[in-house]
Design an enzyme around this catalytic site. Structure first.
Site, short mmCIF file in Angstrom:
data_model
loop_
_atom_site.label_atom_id
_atom_site.label_comp_id
_atom_site.label_asym_id
_atom_site.label_seq_id
_atom_site.Cartn_x
_atom_site.Cartn_y
_atom_site.Cartn_z
N ARG A 63 1.10 -1.28 0.10
CA ARG A 63 0.00 0.22 0.23
C ARG A 63 0.93 1.50 0.08
O ARG A 63 0.18 2.21 -0.47
CB ARG A 63 -1.17 0.08 1.28
CG ARG A 63 -1.96 -1.21 1.28
CD ARG A 63 -2.80 -0.86 2.67
NE ARG A 63 -4.01 -1.98 2.25
CZ ARG A 63 -4.16 -3.19 2.50
NH1 ARG A 63 -2.84 -3.40 3.26
NH2 ARG A 63 -4.72 -4.42 2.85
N LYS A 168 3.12 -18.11 8.63
CA LYS A 168 2.28 -18.18 9.60
C LYS A 168 1.47 -17.91 10.18
O LYS A 168 2.19 -16.51 9.63
CB LYS A 168 3.15 -19.10 10.95
CG LYS A 168 3.78 -18.54 11.48
CD LYS A 168 4.70 -19.41 12.79
CE LYS A 168 5.80 -18.70 13.79
NZ LYS A 168 4.48 -17.77 14.45
N ASP A 197 7.92 -22.41 7.43
CA ASP A 197 8.43 -22.24 8.83
C ASP A 197 10.42 -22.54 9.28
O ASP A 197 10.59 -22.87 8.57
CB ASP A 197 7.80 -23.76 8.98
CG ASP A 197 8.08 -24.16 11.06
OD1 ASP A 197 9.21 -23.00 11.18
OD2 ASP A 197 7.35 -24.26 12.03
N HIS A 198 9.78 -20.63 8.90
CA HIS A 198 12.33 -20.52 9.14
C HIS A 198 12.99 -21.37 9.80
O HIS A 198 13.49 -21.64 9.54
CB HIS A 198 11.97 -19.27 9.55
CG HIS A 198 11.89 -19.01 10.71
ND1 HIS A 198 10.33 -18.00 11.78
CD2 HIS A 198 13.13 -18.77 11.88
CE1 HIS A 198 11.12 -18.24 12.57
NE2 HIS A 198 12.37 -18.09 12.67
N LYS A 202 16.39 -23.11 9.18
CA LYS A 202 18.37 -23.27 10.41
C LYS A 202 19.50 -24.80 10.04
O LYS A 202 18.64 -26.16 9.73
CB LYS A 202 18.21 -22.87 11.79
CG LYS A 202 17.05 -21.81 11.91
CD LYS A 202 16.85 -21.56 13.45
CE LYS A 202 15.94 -20.31 13.75
NZ LYS A 202 17.31 -19.28 13.83
N GLU A 236 13.18 -17.16 24.95
CA GLU A 236 13.77 -15.81 24.16
C GLU A 236 13.70 -14.90 25.31
O GLU A 236 12.91 -15.50 26.52
CB GLU A 236 12.03 -15.40 23.05
CG GLU A 236 11.76 -15.88 22.45
CD GLU A 236 11.17 -15.34 21.21
OE1 GLU A 236 11.15 -14.37 20.62
OE2 GLU A 236 9.49 -16.10 21.65
N ASP A 255 1.72 -19.75 18.58
CA ASP A 255 3.22 -19.31 17.92
C ASP A 255 4.25 -20.20 17.99
O ASP A 255 4.70 -20.01 16.49
CB ASP A 255 2.98 -17.71 18.54
CG ASP A 255 4.40 -16.98 17.73
OD1 ASP A 255 4.08 -16.68 16.79
OD2 ASP A 255 5.14 -16.40 18.89
N HIS A 260 6.20 -24.66 14.94
CA HIS A 260 7.99 -24.16 15.03
C HIS A 260 7.99 -26.47 16.47
O HIS A 260 9.13 -26.83 15.27
CB HIS A 260 8.51 -23.51 16.24
CG HIS A 260 8.59 -22.69 14.97
ND1 HIS A 260 8.22 -22.07 13.73
CD2 HIS A 260 7.90 -20.63 16.01
CE1 HIS A 260 8.46 -20.70 13.47
NE2 HIS A 260 8.24 -20.00 14.51
N LYS A 360 8.64 -16.12 26.06
CA LYS A 360 9.17 -15.27 26.06
C LYS A 360 9.63 -14.44 27.71
O LYS A 360 9.21 -14.42 28.84
CB LYS A 360 7.92 -14.01 25.23
CG LYS A 360 7.18 -15.02 24.60
CD LYS A 360 6.97 -12.67 23.33
CE LYS A 360 7.14 -13.14 22.45
NZ LYS A 360 7.66 -13.41 21.15
#
Length: 518
Positions: A63, A168, A197-198, A202, A236, A255, A260, A360
């Site tokens: 946009r 995702k 899915d990153h 890895k 994290e 999440d 993952h 987290k």
């Protein structure tokens, strides 16, 4: 392979096999953070390393008002910040293939412009009518974009191929995931859809299969006879940052665990595939999900724990609690920590608990798979202290590598046994850092290799496993917050572990005393 080797032209036969056909990547949401931090730096790195053809092109679609030159300038800044040094000559060649379309991706008007730009790139740069559509947009835009691509005749290519990459979350529960898959199936064939899915990009995750199936010494003990339990941790230190609007609706279970962590579990527990082709690898992973003992509502409180962080200290700095983060409901019941105990009921793993933990504002940033082995049946060395059990830890981030913990005799006349650790690190062993996960996954999509992407069946099976937990968690939440930032989560997570076991502190050779800080 050294860094200088990566800069050589395409002359290596192995490299030629991994070079895709010329194509255009259309990034919807090109003015967003994901494009700046991950996507554009990844494709520039691939271009610099000669892993994509020199006529590879990118069309940004978003946009935000922007000209082609403004888009090129912003993307160069992103490459310099997130992909390391930028060579001017290489960048100028790469930038020749950068275009930008300012339009609302939810509305059909901009797709006629997109059709014209793609046709122009095919004529001028020889991109062969091959397309990759990357949906770096909120889930609410998936359906209109897919429909608009279909209406504009862009969902399939008569002369080339068309593939779509979906970020995702793939739905927010089982029914929404099924609805999203039906929508995608109505426009694209399943082999055209790449659910990214990153984590699977890895190096250590990919190396897990090599570690297991290319080494004869590990696979014979990778089963219920020798393994006591498996812990998979995704910790994290960061808080919710600028994702409050998304995180308030998602939470840690949606999440992290549903995608993952289930991916990591299936790669840890899967049987050897008959070949390393996409269909065979995906089939073995699906078998693991189907073998996991289903959870019902009454089981959920005994097999899962949720938490929310309060104010505390992370890295010596004071940080706010989740409810004090910008954009978060002051009375939020969203979990920022989730722990789950699962059982894979098949011949290899029956009776072995798999513990999954994600959160987290925990004590350390680390993602790790820890396989803990059973103690010897007889304690032979009288007078020695109780020793930690043998353990294999696969570190996925931040220091990618593998550690093996075992017992050894301490030098001296007396028999003193202590635990020692053998470690392998990617950077020290190979003299180079691991590639960005998006580099591998984007390249695989251009090559038409879906091995490291989620199938529709995997997504739906994953949701079917966590939906009973979500339903049980729909009841009144525990008193939140229930753990301080900078610790290892709520005290209730300790009780999830069976007697004699403790949560392992990722990145440390010793098992921790529990989830809380000492």
């Amino acid at each position: 392979m050294s860094a200088t080797t990566l800069e050589k032209p395409l002359t290596d036969p192995v490299r030629l096999e991994r070079t895709p056909e010329p194509c255009v990547m259309v990034i919807f949401g090109a003015s967003g953070d994901l494009t700046k931090r991950k996507l554009l730096p990844a494709v520039y790195t691939l271009f610099k390393a000669h892993l994509v053809p020199p006529n590879f092109s990118v069309v940004g679609f978003s946009r935000s008002p922007m000209s082609d030159d403004e888009f090129r300038s912003r993307m160069r800044d992103a490459a310099e910040k997130f992909a390391g040094s930028v060579d001017t000559t290489t960048w100028n060649e790469f930038a020749k293939g950068l275009r930008y379309i300012s339009a609302n991706p939810d509305h059909p008007e901009g797709y006629q412009t997109l059709t014209g730009v793609l046709a122009q790139l095919d004529r001028e740069r020889g991109t062969g009518a091959n397309r990759v559509y990357y949906l770096a947009v909120p889930p609410s835009s998936f359906q209109p974009i897919v429909r608009n691509l279909q209406s504009a005749g862009l969902a399939e290519s008569e002369k080339g191929w068309a593939r779509v990459i979906i970020e995702k979350p793939f739905g927010h529960d089982l029914e929404s995931a099924k609805a999203l898959n039906r929508e995608l199936d109505s426009v694209f064939h399943e082999e055209q859809v790449y659910r990214i899915d990153h984590y699977l990009g890895k190096e250590t995750v990919q190396n897990l299969l090599v570690f297991r199936f290319a080494n004869g010494i590990f696979e014979p003990i990778w089963n219920r006879r020798y393994v006591d339990h498996v812990q998979i941790t995704a910790a994290e230190t960061l808080g919710v940052e600028n994702r409050a609007s998304y995180y308030e609706e998602a939470g840690a279970l949606r999440d992290m665990v549903q995608n993952h962590m289930l991916q990591l579990l299936t790669m840890t527990a899967m049987e050897p595939p008959v070949s390393f082709e996409a269909d065979t690898v995906r089939t073995e992973k699906l078998k693991v999900l189907r073998a996991i003992r289903p959870l019902c509502g009454e089981d959920a409180p005994h097999c899962s724990v949720r938490g929310q962080y309060a104010a505390g200290r992370v890295g010596g700095e004071k940080v706010a609690g989740y409810r004090q983060e910008p954009g978060v409901d002051p009375n939020s019941k969203t979990e920022t920590f989730a722990a789950v105990k699962l059982y894979v009921e098949n011949w290899r793993w029956a009776g072995v608990p798999f513990y999954l933990r994600a959160g987290k504002r925990l004590a350390r940033h680390a993602t790790e798979i820890a396989v803990q082995f059973k103690q010897p049946p007889l304690r032979l060395f009288d007078g020695t202290r109780a020793l930690p059990p043998n353990l294999i830890a696969l570190r996925i981030q931040p220091d990618e590598g593998i550690a093996l913990r075992f017992s050894a005799k301490q030098p001296g006349p007396a028999t003193r046994v202590r635990d020692v650790t053998m470690e392998f690190g990617y950077s020290t062993a190979f003299g180079m850092a691991s590639a960005n996960a998006y580099e591998r996954l984007l390249l695989d999509c251009m090559l038409g290799d879906p091995t490291l992407f989620s199938s529709s069946k995997f997504v739906e099976l994953g949701w079917s496993l966590v939906t009973p937990i979500l339903e049980a968690w729909g009841q009144p939440a525990p008193d939140f917050p229930n753990y301080a930032a900078g610790t290892w989560g709520p005290a209730a997570a300790d009780k999830l572990m069976e007697s004699g076991q403790a949560w392992r502190e990722p990145g440390q050779p010793e098992a921790s005393a529990g989830t809380r800080s000492k």
